[in-house]
Design an enzyme around this catalytic site. Structure first.
Site, mmCIF file in Angstrom:
data_model
loop_
_atom_site.group_PDB
_atom_site.id
_atom_site.type_symbol
_atom_site.label_atom_id
_atom_site.label_comp_id
_atom_site.label_asym_id
_atom_site.label_seq_id
_atom_site.Cartn_x
_atom_site.Cartn_y
_atom_site.Cartn_z
ATOM 1 N N PHE A 1 17.095 17.554 18.556
ATOM 2 C CA PHE A 1 17.832 16.513 19.268
ATOM 3 C C PHE A 1 17.197 15.161 18.972
ATOM 4 O O PHE A 1 16.023 14.940 19.241
ATOM 5 C CB PHE A 1 17.848 16.778 20.773
ATOM 6 N N VAL A 2 17.983 14.270 18.409
ATOM 7 C CA VAL A 2 17.443 12.971 17.998
ATOM 8 C C VAL A 2 18.059 11.825 18.793
ATOM 9 O O VAL A 2 19.183 11.930 19.282
ATOM 10 C CB VAL A 2 17.644 12.739 16.480
ATOM 11 N N LYS B 1 30.053 5.257 21.365
ATOM 12 C CA LYS B 1 29.313 4.041 21.070
ATOM 13 C C LYS B 1 28.301 4.254 19.958
ATOM 14 O O LYS B 1 27.824 3.315 19.354
ATOM 15 C CB LYS B 1 28.537 3.607 22.335
ATOM 16 N N GLY B 2 27.968 5.514 19.703
ATOM 17 C CA GLY B 2 26.866 5.842 18.803
ATOM 18 C C GLY B 2 26.996 5.313 17.384
ATOM 19 O O GLY B 2 26.003 5.012 16.737
ATOM 20 N N GLU C 1 30.543 7.617 11.576
ATOM 21 C CA GLU C 1 29.985 8.317 12.739
ATOM 22 C C GLU C 1 28.458 8.343 12.663
ATOM 23 O O GLU C 1 27.882 8.354 11.568
ATOM 24 C CB GLU C 1 30.500 9.764 12.756
ATOM 25 N N ASP C 2 27.836 8.387 13.830
ATOM 26 C CA ASP C 2 26.380 8.455 13.869
ATOM 27 C C ASP C 2 25.859 9.788 13.342
ATOM 28 O O ASP C 2 24.957 9.833 12.527
ATOM 29 C CB ASP C 2 25.854 8.195 15.301
ATOM 30 N N ASP D 1 21.991 8.451 21.779
ATOM 31 C CA ASP D 1 21.412 8.341 23.121
ATOM 32 C C ASP D 1 21.007 9.673 23.711
ATOM 33 O O ASP D 1 21.435 10.744 23.265
ATOM 34 C CB ASP D 1 22.433 7.695 24.063
ATOM 35 N N ARG E 1 19.452 4.126 22.680
ATOM 36 C CA ARG E 1 20.362 3.714 21.603
ATOM 37 C C ARG E 1 19.797 2.526 20.828
ATOM 38 O O ARG E 1 20.061 2.347 19.648
ATOM 39 C CB ARG E 1 21.718 3.285 22.180
ATOM 40 N N ASP F 1 27.436 17.013 13.944
ATOM 41 C CA ASP F 1 26.692 18.105 14.577
ATOM 42 C C ASP F 1 27.529 19.379 14.483
ATOM 43 O O ASP F 1 27.585 19.992 13.429
ATOM 44 C CB ASP F 1 26.393 17.670 16.016
ATOM 45 N N LYS G 1 23.569 17.449 10.697
ATOM 46 C CA LYS G 1 22.803 18.629 11.136
ATOM 47 C C LYS G 1 23.591 19.862 10.712
ATOM 48 O O LYS G 1 24.325 20.441 11.514
ATOM 49 C CB LYS G 1 22.712 18.633 12.665
HETATM 50 P P1 IMP Z 1 29.901 17.111 17.242
HETATM 51 O O1 IMP Z 1 31.298 16.980 17.746
HETATM 52 O O2 IMP Z 1 29.193 18.319 17.794
HETATM 53 O O3 IMP Z 1 29.752 16.998 15.745
HETATM 54 O O4 IMP Z 1 29.071 15.994 17.946
HETATM 55 C C1 IMP Z 1 29.066 14.712 17.600
HETATM 56 C C2 IMP Z 1 28.552 13.883 18.742
HETATM 57 O O5 IMP Z 1 27.578 14.563 19.576
HETATM 58 C C3 IMP Z 1 27.820 12.705 18.146
HETATM 59 O O6 IMP Z 1 28.712 11.678 17.882
HETATM 60 C C4 IMP Z 1 26.809 12.399 19.214
HETATM 61 O O7 IMP Z 1 27.382 11.540 20.170
HETATM 62 C C5 IMP Z 1 26.494 13.712 19.871
HETATM 63 N N1 IMP Z 1 25.238 14.307 19.309
HETATM 64 C C6 IMP Z 1 25.133 15.364 18.493
HETATM 65 N N2 IMP Z 1 23.849 15.616 18.176
HETATM 66 C C7 IMP Z 1 23.125 14.665 18.810
HETATM 67 C C8 IMP Z 1 21.706 14.386 18.858
HETATM 68 O O8 IMP Z 1 20.844 15.040 18.247
HETATM 69 N N3 IMP Z 1 21.348 13.315 19.623
HETATM 70 C C9 IMP Z 1 22.250 12.548 20.306
HETATM 71 N N4 IMP Z 1 23.565 12.780 20.280
HETATM 72 C C10 IMP Z 1 24.006 13.836 19.538
HETATM 73 MG MG MG Z 2 28.947 9.882 18.917
#
Ligand code: IMP
Ligand code: MG
Length: 198
Positions: A164-165, A55-56, A111-112, A171, A177, A115, A143
């Site tokens: 962590f944001v 949902k982000g 994408e939000d 969320d 959110r 990470d 990040k």
């Molecule tokens: P990745 O697969 O590790 O790149 O993670 C992506 C997903 O992890 C994002 O779409 C978010 O839903 C969640 N996420 C990663 N970092 C944060 C954060 O700092 N705050 C909240 N959600 C996060």
């Molecule tokens: Mg997400």
């Protein structure tokens, strides 16, 4: 008042969570306007198909779509990821597929946050198999310190430190959110930063 009782009363009064503003709503909107123009400039006259991750990514998608001139359509996908802690491979699972085919379309994945990169790596592999005309990635936040998978975003709103944001779609246990800004989540009576891997 006994010391213990006083401490209990104080901890009740002290909020256990707080959010410190990192990027204001105004800065987010300005940056999205610039990203929208950049995307349109890269694909002038083309119909753009925005695919957002629920949902982000939804807040980013709607603001981006409003700022891209010309023809735009969109669709949604949902995934659930097993975090590094519970699953060593950081596996991603599809929980909701797109409504329509992306074959021959100019697709921008919205994408939000980027990470570890595990989510986007999974999605890009999946979408490439479906033969879009172009496949690009737009993320509001990046990040880079946390990256595990070699994923590249074509459009990045803001590069942020390893914190962590929450807010603007992001969320913590489904909360925050709705904040119009992005902030760092502070936890506990001493309000320490939440560690990204917690
Ligand atoms: P990745 O697969 O590790 O790149 O993670 C992506 C997903 O992890 C994002 O779409 C978010 O839903 C969640 N996420 C990663 N970092 C944060 C954060 O700092 N705050 C909240 N959600 C996060
Ligand atoms: Mg997400």
């Amino acid at each position: 008042m006994p010391k213990r009782e006083k401490a209990v009363q104080q901890s009740r009064r002290t909020p256990r969570e707080r959010v410190r503003v990192l990027i204001t709503g105004g800065r987010i909107q300005k940056r999205i306007q610039a990203l929208a123009m950049e995307i349109r400039k890269d694909f002038p006259g083309e119909s753009l198909h925005l695919v957002s991750v629920l949902k982000g990514g939804v807040f980013f998608l709607t603001d981006l779509a409003r700022n891209i001139p010309g023809e735009v359509s969109f669709d949604f996908i949902a995934v659930s990821s097993y975090g590094q802690k519970t699953h060593s491979s950081g596996q991603v699972r599809l929980t909701r597929d797109l409504d329509s085919s992306i074959e021959g379309k100019t697709v921008v994945v919205v994408e939000d946050i980027l990470d570890t990169g595990m989510t986007l790596q999974y999605l890009l592999r999946l979408f490439e198999q479906r033969k879009p005309k172009h496949l690009r990635v737009a993320v509001l936040l990046d990040k880079p310190e946390r990256r595990i998978a070699a994923v590249h975003a074509d459009y990045v709103g803001f590069s942020i430190p390893n914190e962590f944001v929450v807010g603007y779609g992001l969320d913590y246990a489904e909360r925050y959110r709705n904040l119009p800004y992005v902030g760092v989540l502070l936890l506990g009576p001493g309000l320490k930063k939440k560690r990204a891997e917690d």
